[in-house]
Design an enzyme around this catalytic site. Sequence first.
Site, PDB file in Angstrom:
ATOM      1  N   GLN A 211      13.959  10.289  -1.455  1.00 23.04           N
ATOM      2  CA  GLN A 211      13.817  10.716  -0.182  1.00 23.04           C
ATOM      3  C   GLN A 211      15.665  10.716   1.263  1.00 23.04           C
ATOM      4  O   GLN A 211      15.665  11.432   1.658  1.00 23.04           O
ATOM      5  CB  GLN A 211      13.053  10.106   1.199  1.00 23.04           C
ATOM      6  CG  GLN A 211      12.020  10.170   0.831  1.00 23.04           C
ATOM      7  CD  GLN A 211      11.308   9.133   1.409  1.00 23.04           C
ATOM      8  OE1 GLN A 211       9.879   9.330   1.544  1.00 23.04           O
ATOM      9  NE2 GLN A 211      10.735   9.838   2.987  1.00 23.04           N
ATOM     10  N   ARG A 359       5.474   6.543   7.723  1.00 19.54           N
ATOM     11  CA  ARG A 359       5.924   8.523   8.596  1.00 19.54           C
ATOM     12  C   ARG A 359       5.049   7.562   9.900  1.00 19.54           C
ATOM     13  O   ARG A 359       4.366   7.754  10.472  1.00 19.54           O
ATOM     14  CB  ARG A 359       4.008   8.727   7.962  1.00 19.54           C
ATOM     15  CG  ARG A 359       4.068  10.149   9.020  1.00 19.54           C
ATOM     16  CD  ARG A 359       3.439  10.610   8.500  1.00 19.54           C
ATOM     17  NE  ARG A 359       3.565  12.206   9.315  1.00 19.54           N
ATOM     18  CZ  ARG A 359       2.513  13.506   8.843  1.00 19.54           C
ATOM     19  NH1 ARG A 359       1.974  13.505   7.015  1.00 19.54           N
ATOM     20  NH2 ARG A 359       2.732  14.341   9.309  1.00 19.54           N
ATOM     21  N   CYS A 360       6.484   6.647  10.077  1.00 11.96           N
ATOM     22  CA  CYS A 360       6.863   6.472  11.514  1.00 11.96           C
ATOM     23  C   CYS A 360       8.128   6.000  11.438  1.00 11.96           C
ATOM     24  O   CYS A 360       9.333   5.858  10.477  1.00 11.96           O
ATOM     25  CB  CYS A 360       5.672   5.272  12.383  1.00 11.96           C
ATOM     26  SG  CYS A 360       7.196   3.351  11.428  1.00 11.96           S
ATOM     27  N   GLU A 730       5.984  12.271  12.654  1.00  9.87           N
ATOM     28  CA  GLU A 730       5.657  11.148  12.675  1.00  9.87           C
ATOM     29  C   GLU A 730       4.502  10.558  14.119  1.00  9.87           C
ATOM     30  O   GLU A 730       3.456   9.519  14.328  1.00  9.87           O
ATOM     31  CB  GLU A 730       6.813   9.921  12.453  1.00  9.87           C
ATOM     32  CG  GLU A 730       7.141  10.124  11.083  1.00  9.87           C
ATOM     33  CD  GLU A 730       8.576   9.595  11.207  1.00  9.87           C
ATOM     34  OE1 GLU A 730       9.646   9.297  11.838  1.00  9.87           O
ATOM     35  OE2 GLU A 730       8.849   8.986   9.581  1.00  9.87           O
TER      36      GLU A 730
END
Length: 777
Positions: A211, A359-360, A730
């Site tokens: 990523q 995903r935060c 998110e």
Amino acid sequence: MGDRMPRKEDGRFVRGRGKYVDDLQLPGMLHSAILRSPFAHAKINGIDVSAALEHPKVRTVITGKDLEEQGLAWMPTIAGDTQAVLATDKVRFQGQEVAFVVADDRYSAQDALELIEVDYEPLPVIVDTPKALDADAPIIRDDKAEQANNVIFEWEHGDKEATERAFQEADVTVRQEMIYPRVHPAPMETCGAVADYDVSTGKMTLWVTSQAPHAHRTLAAIVTGLSEHQIRVISPDIGGGFGNKVPIYPGYVCVAVASLVLHRPVKWMESRAENLMSTSFARDYHMVGEIAANKDGNILGIRVDVLSDHGAFNAHAQPGDIWPMGFFAIFPSCYDAPAAYAEATGVYSNKAPGGIAYRCSFRVTEAIYLMERTMDVLADELGMDPVELRRRNLIPAEKQPYESVMGWTYDGGDYHAALDEALRIADYQALLEEQKEAREQGTIMGIGISTFTEIVGAGPKEKCHIAGLKMFDSAELRVHPTGKAVLKIGVQSQGQGHETTFAQIVAGELGIPAEDVEVHHGDTDHTPYGLGTYGSRSTPVGGAAAAVVSRKIRAKAKKIAAHLLEAAEDDLEWVDGGFQVKGSSSQRKEMDEIAFAAYTNMPPDQEAGLEGVAYYDPPEMTYPFGAYVCVVEIDKGTGQVEVKRFIAVDDCGVRINPMIVEGQIHGGLAQGIGTALMEVIQFDEEGNHLNSNFMDYLIPTSMEVPKEWETGVTVTPSTHHPLGARGVAESPTVGSPAAVVNAVVDALSPYGVRHVDMPLTPAKIWGILRENGVEPF
């Protein structure tokens, strides 16, 4: 911008033309496999690889001792800790990397693992997080001379004295213990890499599921000793990341070492079991939330205590040394709290390392979950509707921009409007009547509310870094003579639609059709240095860089247009993708005309060409917010929770592509429901991992989510972003778990239930029903 443009990248995906790491086939490429520890904690007395080396298709076997001789046995983590590449002294979690086999094919490499003999001496295991603090607990990181216990850090934030006064003066106080269990991002594509060292040029090319390819290149240079210009990192299409593909994993280092030694390309792709057992987990927080309020439900103070399990090595995703708990300090959220204080302790355990931002944005999900659950406990204590309690405490719009008691500066927002819109879509009063009737008929129905403010877009360089790298991001834009453009970005897509969204940003700024803007990412030799995609920073930081570089080019284009129109710059205005003389639309130059002139008829004082680069350092982070309503029914006979409706209203500022935003929200809501109802990583007392496949680690399918997501929108442009955008991917995983749990607890509240820890599995709910005398039929 604002168009529901179909995703440009989907053409290759729907045709099966995506290019992933495992698709890569190079001449002479070898394959690899990793021997992993069957023990959670054990001393290594010896490793015998002689039988494996005799396998006719095995090319080499690398052990920790081999790496130690080259100074490569340990690598840095993104949290500033160290992690064993291959174990040398002992193993610290089940699944830890012990040896690396390279063979002609992956089957031979896997077979050769069975030929390696390791003499393990089992040691006491810690998988029960609180026991890591026991005085007689075994020290997991005894490789660190200064480590006298299992404590990684102790952290506090807020005004302790003011918060204590608030609790002393309160009419009502509540306290709730809760666990946010260890879960896994479980991306569709597992982690892997291909390394190809070219001995003739001295250059290493590393294709990796990353990523953050530029950050990975820098860390690879630090670990391997190669100069950074000798390393090219390519992140091709990525099959989902969710934070799981931010860290450096031992397999990445091992393929690079193997290629350096063998002068051949080497591939490593992990299995699903390896991914679930050994790559970075999320959550694993043991939390206590307390709220002090007056008798009318107005919050006076919030107090939080957290025990954070980081596994065997601290590979926690933290945006800098001052944030060992990430952005957990956002926990007062959208509430106008006059006092708040948090303290936390991070510990080592015999579990896989991590603590990534699944995903935060760096532990925001845990913070919001704690706040929203504790708010419902307070509502129960006061006998007040949870909606009314929230309404009384939401930050008024007139207080924006709001200075949080925890030090955050919010970027505007009408939280009451978002809540009202969610209640309107849900028809809340009718829902309450429906619930009353359902209960009279014996149906177990619950309604859950969640309101929240997130914090994304890390970050300002004065505050945020990853492994010392400041968290700016970049964009490089070139407009060709024919008016077509190429945008190169430092962030990395894993399915978010960057090739479409970023093209739309350029289109909105320069008037070039988005179809004529090609977006490149994921290749460190051909993109500007950036910190990658995680924590919803693509649009807030990378998107801002794209807007800024577009505006730089537009400023130069104005000079060229003035030259072509024989007018002063101040007499020109930008209208519908071109410059024209004010008050005379017939005297106008379109962007394609200006682009051609940049190479053929430029002003005497201007360089040729129409291109630029921007490194964007955000002035502050952005704060998307939302309001969610969840409706559930519980099957008396099985304990199965069915999510009947889910209403999500999100304010992510200006929406560049509403279709992509909605897709992000739908996916995040599904993941949040999975977290609430089924996902968990568990261990037995000996540290054995119990959820290493999708039969044991359940993820949501279309059968577990509502038939239709009911979404709503409010739009408040961010004052911290050049486009007014905030980021959205998110928010749904931040707000949805609490909404689901609140709904289930509400359904069970007639039986005296005030809290249930996730995941809310049928077995757990069935047990609660039976304990409370609920008949199955």
